[in-house]
Write an enzyme that holds these catalytic residues in place. Structure first.
Site, PDB file in Angstrom:
ATOM      1  N   HIS A 124     -22.610  16.883 -30.790  1.00  0.00           N
ATOM      2  CA  HIS A 124     -21.795  15.854 -31.755  1.00  0.00           C
ATOM      3  C   HIS A 124     -21.405  16.889 -32.984  1.00  0.00           C
ATOM      4  CE1 HIS A 124     -25.328  14.323 -33.848  1.00  0.00           C
ATOM      5  NE2 HIS A 124     -24.498  14.711 -34.800  1.00  0.00           N
ATOM      6  N   ASP A 154     -26.650  15.104 -25.739  1.00  0.00           N
ATOM      7  CA  ASP A 154     -26.137  15.494 -27.251  1.00  0.00           C
ATOM      8  C   ASP A 154     -26.555  16.893 -27.634  1.00  0.00           C
ATOM      9  OD1 ASP A 154     -24.736  15.353 -29.376  1.00  0.00           O
ATOM     10  OD2 ASP A 154     -25.835  13.999 -30.344  1.00  0.00           O
ATOM     11  N   SER A 229     -28.236  16.903 -38.502  1.00  0.00           N
ATOM     12  CA  SER A 229     -28.017  16.808 -36.794  1.00  0.00           C
ATOM     13  C   SER A 229     -28.317  18.267 -36.485  1.00  0.00           C
ATOM     14  CB  SER A 229     -26.780  16.418 -36.665  1.00  0.00           C
ATOM     15  OG  SER A 229     -26.797  15.021 -36.606  1.00  0.00           O
TER      16      SER A 229
END
Length: 469
Positions: A124, A154, A229
């Site tokens: 992402h 992911d 992230s």
């Protein structure tokens, strides 16, 4: 008089000896009791720290400095850059601005895993990027290429053209323990080279997202915020044990719950991408779920933990090994299986044709069997929220058809899972489909605005036709 003086001297000496004896034995015993020492050996020195003690006292023996120094230079800042051409509004031509340029549409972190520039991050973070800019801790910037990515897990793999880089070695996430100290290294809110500390709060945590494969996250209370992230979760030895991926928060910022993809799963995905170009996912071939109090009561189960086998897929490794409906899986290899995410987390680190030892209960008896994993092949029809997989010949015979694909999983909460799951789709948009490649071809060739017409055989053997607009 002399006699009286002698008695007085004896009395004084006796008092001194008594006081010394009291100090030597009774007070020493009292201090030992306060210190919690139960040994009968004479107490040598007090462990109580005086109030004016000047040295710093730590509540843990863990030293984070070495791990931080080892890892901070191997975590990079990843910028997702959109490149636009042409006017973005009708006035730009009038003023002579052709509207060409770049804009950062998102940013995150990445972890260098090899000295020659391979970087692992979250999918992402890089999704939809026209260009990726990677900045090292020494402020050097590079353009990165996407080697491959896996949306389900992911995880994405990037490559920059560089040599002799600091990197973080993979640790074994299966060995992570609850309460173990960890560091989160990343770039939250565009603050470069940020290190936060916490502990492992839970393992094999499933966030229960309806549109994703069952996941198995490491949960930590190390502070993770937007921008973290794709960054590193490391142990105090400086080994990579997870890729920081998500937080649970009503505000969008850290409130004590953060989640990382275990390093064993991330490493397997990266190696698959490098070797095969895509992810090779192995499966046991069962359907089931975690044992709940309701299941214990309904089925009269003898255990409250494990994975209950609701069904076994025909032709799968589980069926070939003899696993059956109502079996309860308790362990795979040396990994205890208390809930479904324990199972998926471990199996997701394996490949097709790997053999695992499954320990299970059948009618209360403990058994073991070797299961050869089969390849997971599925296709998501995202617009209608269905995932389909190839059907075995036995499954097709059960539905009295020679062709079709089975509905493997429901990706939307508003669809009746019991009615759709396991049904056989025979046609999409009036074209016969025999495998998932046929499904992909039909779905990808249609116009976005066109409806999707699905013909399927339900569990009662009746043919149904549904139109999704």
């Amino acid at each position: 008089m002399k006699k009286l003086a002698s008695l007085l001297i004896v009395a004084i000496l006796g008092g001194i000896l008594s006081l010394c004896g009291y100090k030597l034995f009774l007070e020493e015993e009292s201090v030992a009791s306060i210190a919690g020492i139960s040994s009968s050996q004479p107490h040598q020195s007090s462990t109580i720290i005086p109030a004016n003690y000047t040295n710093t006292v730590y509540g843990t023996n863990a030293d984070f400095t070495e791990a931080a120094e080892k890892t901070v230079h191997a975590v990079v800042h990843v910028k997702n850059v959109a490149v636009f051409n042409g006017p973005r509004n009708p006035f730009e031509y009038y003023y002579g601005n052709r509207g060409e340029g770049k804009a950062v549409q998102g940013a995150g972190s990445g972890v260098i895993i090899t000295p020659d520039g391979y970087i692992v991050t979250n999918n992402h973070v890089i999704e939809g990027a026209s260009e990726l800019e990677v900045t090292l801790n020494n402020n050097q910037s590079y353009t990165a290429e996407v080697v491959g990515s896996d949306k389900k897990s992911d995880i994405a793999l990037l490559k920059i053209d560089a040599e002799d880089l600091d990197y973080i070695p993979f640790g074994n996430s299966d060995n992570v323990k609850l309460g173990e100290w960890v560091l989160a290294v990343g770039n939250p809110f565009n603050l470069k080279s940020t290190v936060t500390a916490g502990i492992v709060s839970a393992k094999a945590r499933d966030l229960n997202t309806a549109d994703a494969m069952p996941q198995s996250f490491i949960q930590t209370d190390a502070a993770i915020n937007p921008g973290n992230s794709g960054g590193a979760l490391v142990n105090i030895n400086g080994e990579l044990i997870g890729i920081n991926t998500a937080i649970t928060s009503k505000t969008g910022s850290y409130i004590g719950y953060a989640f990382a993809v275990p390093s064993n799963n991330a490493r397997k995905i990266v190696e698959d991408i490098m070797e095969f170009g895509d992810v090779q996912q192995g499966i046991l071939g069962i359907r089931g779920g975690s044992i709940t109090p309701a299941a214990v009561e309904e089925y009269g189960l003898s255990t409250s933990q494990g994975v209950y086998v609701a069904s076994v897929s025909p032709g799968s490794g589980a069926e070939n090994a003899g696993l059956k409906e109502h079996d309860i899986i308790k362990q795979i290899d040396n990994i205890k299986i208390n809930k479904f995410s324990d199972l998926t987390g471990y199996i997701n680190s394996k490949r097709p044709d790997d053999v695992v030892k499954v320990t299970y209960l059948r009618d209360g008896d403990k058994r073991e069997v070797d299961v050869k994993l089969t390849k997971y092949e599925a296709y998501r029809i995202t617009p209608i929220g269905l995932e389909v997989a190839n059907a075995s010949k036995k499954e097709l015979r059960n539905y009295n058809t020679d062709y079709g694909v089975k509905i493997n999983r429901i990706l939307r909460n508003d669809l009746p899972a019991e009615e759709f799951t396991g049904a056989i789709i025979t046609e999409i948009n009036n074209e016969k489909v025999s495998d998932i490649r046929d499904v992909e071809r039909v779905v990808e060739s249609k116009s976005t605005a066109d409806p999707i017409v699905v013909t399927f055989i339900d569990k009662k053997g009746e043919k149904q036709r549904v139109v999704w607009r």
